[in-house]
Enzyme design. Structure first.
Site, PDB file in Angstrom:
ATOM      1  N   LYS A 136       0.854  -1.145  -0.087  1.00  0.00           N
ATOM      2  CA  LYS A 136       0.222  -0.052  -0.157  1.00  0.00           C
ATOM      3  C   LYS A 136       1.140   1.205  -0.108  1.00  0.00           C
ATOM      4  CE  LYS A 136      -1.915   3.197   2.076  1.00  0.00           C
ATOM      5  NZ  LYS A 136      -1.904   4.449   1.672  1.00  0.00           N
ATOM      6  N   GLY A 148       6.583   5.098   8.313  1.00  0.00           N
ATOM      7  CA  GLY A 148       5.518   6.082   8.397  1.00  0.00           C
ATOM      8  C   GLY A 148       5.841   6.920   9.713  1.00  0.00           C
ATOM      9  N   SER A 149       4.524   7.573  10.035  1.00  0.00           N
ATOM     10  CA  SER A 149       4.922   8.465  11.061  1.00  0.00           C
ATOM     11  C   SER A 149       4.667   7.797  12.450  1.00  0.00           C
ATOM     12  CB  SER A 149       3.634   9.821  11.225  1.00  0.00           C
ATOM     13  OG  SER A 149       2.318   8.831  11.187  1.00  0.00           O
ATOM     14  N   THR A 150       5.274   8.070  13.558  1.00  0.00           N
ATOM     15  CA  THR A 150       5.014   7.448  14.769  1.00  0.00           C
ATOM     16  C   THR A 150       3.562   7.450  15.217  1.00  0.00           C
ATOM     17  OG1 THR A 150       7.285   8.285  15.405  1.00  0.00           O
ATOM     18  CG2 THR A 150       5.513   7.717  17.142  1.00  0.00           C
ATOM     19  N   GLY A 207       2.160   4.619  13.151  1.00  0.00           N
ATOM     20  CA  GLY A 207       2.864   3.402  13.654  1.00  0.00           C
ATOM     21  C   GLY A 207       2.200   2.649  14.957  1.00  0.00           C
ATOM     22  N   GLU A 238       9.237   1.486  11.103  1.00  0.00           N
ATOM     23  CA  GLU A 238      10.055   2.538  10.837  1.00  0.00           C
ATOM     24  C   GLU A 238       9.491   3.780  10.878  1.00  0.00           C
ATOM     25  OE1 GLU A 238      13.092   1.773  10.903  1.00  0.00           O
ATOM     26  OE2 GLU A 238      13.495  -0.250  10.132  1.00  0.00           O
ATOM     27  N   CYS A 250      13.508  10.836   7.503  1.00  0.00           N
ATOM     28  CA  CYS A 250      13.119  10.157   8.777  1.00  0.00           C
ATOM     29  C   CYS A 250      14.420  10.463   9.782  1.00  0.00           C
ATOM     30  CB  CYS A 250      12.911   8.667   8.697  1.00  0.00           C
ATOM     31  SG  CYS A 250      14.034   7.699   7.773  1.00  0.00           S
ATOM     32  N   GLU A 283       8.929  16.297  15.340  1.00  0.00           N
ATOM     33  CA  GLU A 283       9.547  16.123  13.954  1.00  0.00           C
ATOM     34  C   GLU A 283       8.907  16.807  12.803  1.00  0.00           C
ATOM     35  OE1 GLU A 283       8.132  12.332  11.498  1.00  0.00           O
ATOM     36  OE2 GLU A 283      10.517  12.285  11.119  1.00  0.00           O
TER      37      GLU A 283
HETATM   38  P1  NAD Z   1       2.153   8.402   7.494  1.00  0.00           P
HETATM   39  O1  NAD Z   1       2.282   7.631   8.765  1.00  0.00           O
HETATM   40  O2  NAD Z   1       1.028   9.593   7.507  1.00  0.00           O
HETATM   41  O3  NAD Z   1       1.876   7.554   6.386  1.00  0.00           O
HETATM   42  C1  NAD Z   1       2.402   6.411   6.098  1.00  0.00           C
HETATM   43  C2  NAD Z   1       1.602   5.503   5.511  1.00  0.00           C
HETATM   44  O4  NAD Z   1       0.715   4.993   6.211  1.00  0.00           O
HETATM   45  C3  NAD Z   1       0.915   6.018   3.931  1.00  0.00           C
HETATM   46  O5  NAD Z   1       0.890   4.977   3.146  1.00  0.00           O
HETATM   47  C4  NAD Z   1      -0.623   6.266   4.491  1.00  0.00           C
HETATM   48  O6  NAD Z   1      -1.486   6.059   3.626  1.00  0.00           O
HETATM   49  C5  NAD Z   1      -0.641   4.903   5.755  1.00  0.00           C
HETATM   50  N1  NAD Z   1      -1.700   5.424   6.618  1.00  0.00           N
HETATM   51  C6  NAD Z   1      -1.871   6.713   7.318  1.00  0.00           C
HETATM   52  N2  NAD Z   1      -2.912   6.652   8.114  1.00  0.00           N
HETATM   53  C7  NAD Z   1      -3.257   5.270   8.224  1.00  0.00           C
HETATM   54  C8  NAD Z   1      -4.164   4.534   9.152  1.00  0.00           C
HETATM   55  N3  NAD Z   1      -4.951   5.220   9.849  1.00  0.00           N
HETATM   56  N4  NAD Z   1      -4.220   3.330   8.871  1.00  0.00           N
HETATM   57  C9  NAD Z   1      -3.450   2.643   8.121  1.00  0.00           C
HETATM   58  N5  NAD Z   1      -2.529   3.164   7.280  1.00  0.00           N
HETATM   59  C10 NAD Z   1      -2.697   4.545   7.356  1.00  0.00           C
HETATM   60  O7  NAD Z   1       3.518   8.969   7.072  1.00  0.00           O
HETATM   61  P2  NAD Z   1       3.865  10.104   5.884  1.00  0.00           P
HETATM   62  O8  NAD Z   1       3.472  11.293   6.090  1.00  0.00           O
HETATM   63  O9  NAD Z   1       3.578   9.087   4.809  1.00  0.00           O
HETATM   64  O10 NAD Z   1       5.600   9.556   5.817  1.00  0.00           O
HETATM   65  C11 NAD Z   1       6.474  10.423   6.984  1.00  0.00           C
HETATM   66  C12 NAD Z   1       6.642   9.850   8.228  1.00  0.00           C
HETATM   67  O11 NAD Z   1       7.193   8.513   7.767  1.00  0.00           O
HETATM   68  C13 NAD Z   1       7.611  10.739   9.019  1.00  0.00           C
HETATM   69  O12 NAD Z   1       7.210  10.433  10.394  1.00  0.00           O
HETATM   70  C14 NAD Z   1       8.960   9.848   8.711  1.00  0.00           C
HETATM   71  O13 NAD Z   1       9.935  10.054   9.810  1.00  0.00           O
HETATM   72  C15 NAD Z   1       8.646   8.487   8.430  1.00  0.00           C
HETATM   73  N6  NAD Z   1       9.585   7.736   7.841  1.00  0.00           N
HETATM   74  C16 NAD Z   1      10.472   6.834   8.679  1.00  0.00           C
HETATM   75  C17 NAD Z   1      11.462   6.103   8.185  1.00  0.00           C
HETATM   76  C18 NAD Z   1      12.279   5.396   8.893  1.00  0.00           C
HETATM   77  O14 NAD Z   1      13.055   4.525   8.142  1.00  0.00           O
HETATM   78  N7  NAD Z   1      12.238   5.400  10.170  1.00  0.00           N
HETATM   79  C19 NAD Z   1      11.826   6.267   6.960  1.00  0.00           C
HETATM   80  C20 NAD Z   1      10.856   7.224   5.651  1.00  0.00           C
HETATM   81  C21 NAD Z   1       9.773   7.870   6.422  1.00  0.00           C
END
Ligand code: NAD
Length: 499
Positions: free
Chosen positions: A193, A246-248, A251, A269, A304, A402
């Protein structure tokens, strides 16, 4: 063709002619959403709609998971001879590179990354990622343990089944590769996804897997919004693991989904607020300052592990800040991401841009000193100037949260002990760096810093052997490296009574 020789005009011409798919990729075929829904992707460099894409819902996720489950049960991939799987994935790694032009355009047009970064970072690293995991496939061994004479005990490593990968938009191709490659190498079937801001490169990835000789149904992609598509995938009873980047905040939600459904495995992550410690005895001021600049402004700060907190020893702080201002103010200039000369594209969306600007406002209000930047250039795109705050206190919002934008916060510290205490005073623990000539100080800092990755006298270096992942609320689990591949397997113990 050598893509690095193309001009801005060449890339615009290619963008105008680009053909791409916008439907889901399920069971080796492109299909529309059951409900027919679509969502819009806006090119953040122009503010104009780039395309509309099929919006998945629970029914579409069900179809993709069912296809993945069927392919796993049919053993067309999971039991393929290791060297045959290796050949497919090695071939696939080459195909990714051969399709660099398409991948570069797709991600740049959706999320604004400078095209030169796609060519020099995202695409080669994604291909290396698949090559690395393909090379490991026949190196994974089971174990025979020491038992009493009446027993023979061995341990097998088996794939998990269907793996759901939910990924962000900041490195769309590469973050997907970090999950999909080890999952496939271990013999699993996958449903990816992608983020709704960057949905297209994942589709091309899945299509090329079939072209490389991968069986249909093993690698599926469903696009859509987080709540509508990501949630049903993470809640699915037939998904054995969710690999999330994605975001904490989201997560944490993944852990809830796992608990509410089938106790699936979850790897996370997540976010970061990485500190770089610059001590008075650092080896070379200009080198350190340049790493500090690239560590926060590269990829528009949408990284990140961005080095967003600069912890500078008070003894060198005036000199360090002055040099950062001198070298950093013009090092990254907002520009057209299709221009190979551009190193700073727009932020991913206008709403994210507004969010980053609100942090800049917060920094000003809370008393940090704006050294440069802090404004949005006059443009329909969502650009922000590289920004530096000095005089930051670690309790300020810009030091704690962040921002995910090109905003650096310089905090003065007195010596290594205080620096480590400030560095660790964060909910995050993804990465950290220390700059010093002193070997003892360096090793002690490595031991005391609470982060999954520590750099000494460099920043953001690494290769595929390096485990990448966080301490604390930056996540759990590791990408890249052998450990990552093993995390997509489970052990089976076979105890034979010999009578
Ligand atoms: P996000 O958490 O908003 O979204 C990430 C993914 O989760 C997307 O595909 C989104 O559609 C999905 N998602 C969002 N809400 C959801 C829900 N309620 N249920 C299920 N899926 C859902 O993050 P973002 O804005 O796309 O990315 C930025 C974040 O990613 C930052 O916090 C960054 O630090 C983190 N990141 C971490 C790493 C790492 O390796 N630690 C690498 C890259 C990005």
């Amino acid at each position: 063709m050598d893509l690095t020789t193309l001009t801005k005009a060449d890339w615009h011409q290619k963008a105008a002619k680009l053909r791409y798919e916008t439907r889901h990729f399920i069971d080796g075929k492109y299909v529309d959403s059951i409900g027919g829904g679509r969502f819009e992707v806006v090119n953040p460099a122009t503010g104009r709609t780039f395309c509309t894409v099929s919006a998945g819902a629970a029914g579409d996720v069900d179809l993709a998971v069912a296809a993945a489950k069927r392919s796993f049960a049919a053993r067309v991939w999971s039991r393929k001879a290791p060297r045959e799987r290796m050949a497919v994935l090695a071939n696939y790694a080459r195909l990714l590179e051969a399709n660099a032009e398409r991948f570069a355009l797709l991600d740049t047009l959706c999320m604004g990354k400078p095209i030169r970064d796609m060519l020099s970072i995202d695409i080669p690293q994604a291909a290396t990622n698949f090559a690395f995991f393909s090379e490991l496939i026949d190196k994974i061994e089971g174990t025979v343990t020491s038992t009493a004479a009446d027993a023979f005990h061995y341990i097998l490593r088996e794939p998990l089944g269907v793996v759901g990968c939910v990924v962000p938009w900041n490195y769309p191709l590469l973050m997907a590769a970090w999950k999909v490659a080890p999952a496939l190498a271990a013999g699993n079937s996958v449903v990816l996804k992608p983020a709704e801001q960057s949905p297209l490169s994942g589709l091309l990835m899945a299509e090329l897997f079939v072209e490389a000789g991968g069986p249909p149904g093993v690698f599926n992609v469903v696009n859509g919004l987080g709540e509508a598509t990501g949630a049903p995938l993470a809640l699915h009873m037939d998904v054995a693991k969710i690999a999330f980047t994605g975001s904490t905040e989201v997560g944490k939600q993944m852990l809830v989904y796992a608990g509410r459904s089938n106790m699936k495995r979850v790897s996370l992550e997540c976010g970061g607020k990485s500190p770089q410690i610059f001590l008075a005895d650092l080896p070379d001021l200009d080198v350190a300052v340049n790493y500090a600049i690239n560590g926060i402004y590269g990829n528009m700060g949408e990284v990140c592990n961005a080095g967003s907190r600069l912890l500078v020893d008070r003894k060198i702080a005036p000199e360090f800040i002055a040099r950062f201002v001198e070298l950093g103010k013009h090092a990254y200039r907002p520009g057209d991401p299709l221009d190979p000369a551009t190193n700073l594209g727009p932020l991913v969306t206008s709403s994210h841009c507004a969010r980053v600007m609100s942090y800049i406002e917060r920094g000003r209000k809370e008393g940090a000193r704006l050294e440069f930047g802090g404004a949005t250039p006059d443009s329909p795109g969502s650009f922000i100037e590289p920004t530096l705050f000095s005089g930051v206190d670690n309790r300020m919002t810009i030091a704690r949260e962040e921002i995910f934008g090109p905003v650096a916060a310089a905090i003065e510290v007195d010596g290594i002990e205080q620096a480590v205490a400030v560095a660790n005073d964060s909910i995050y623990g993804l990465a950290a760096a220390v700059w010093t000539r002193d070997l003892n100080t360096a090793h002690k800092a490595v031991r005391d810093l609470e982060a999954g990755v520590i750099w000494v006298n460099c920043f953001d270096h690494g290769d595929m052997t390096q485990p990448f992942g966080g301490y604390k609320q930056s996540g759990q689990g590791r990408d890249k490296c052998l450990e990552s591949l093993l995390s997509y397997t489970q052990t089976k113990s076979a105890w034979l009574h010999l009578g």
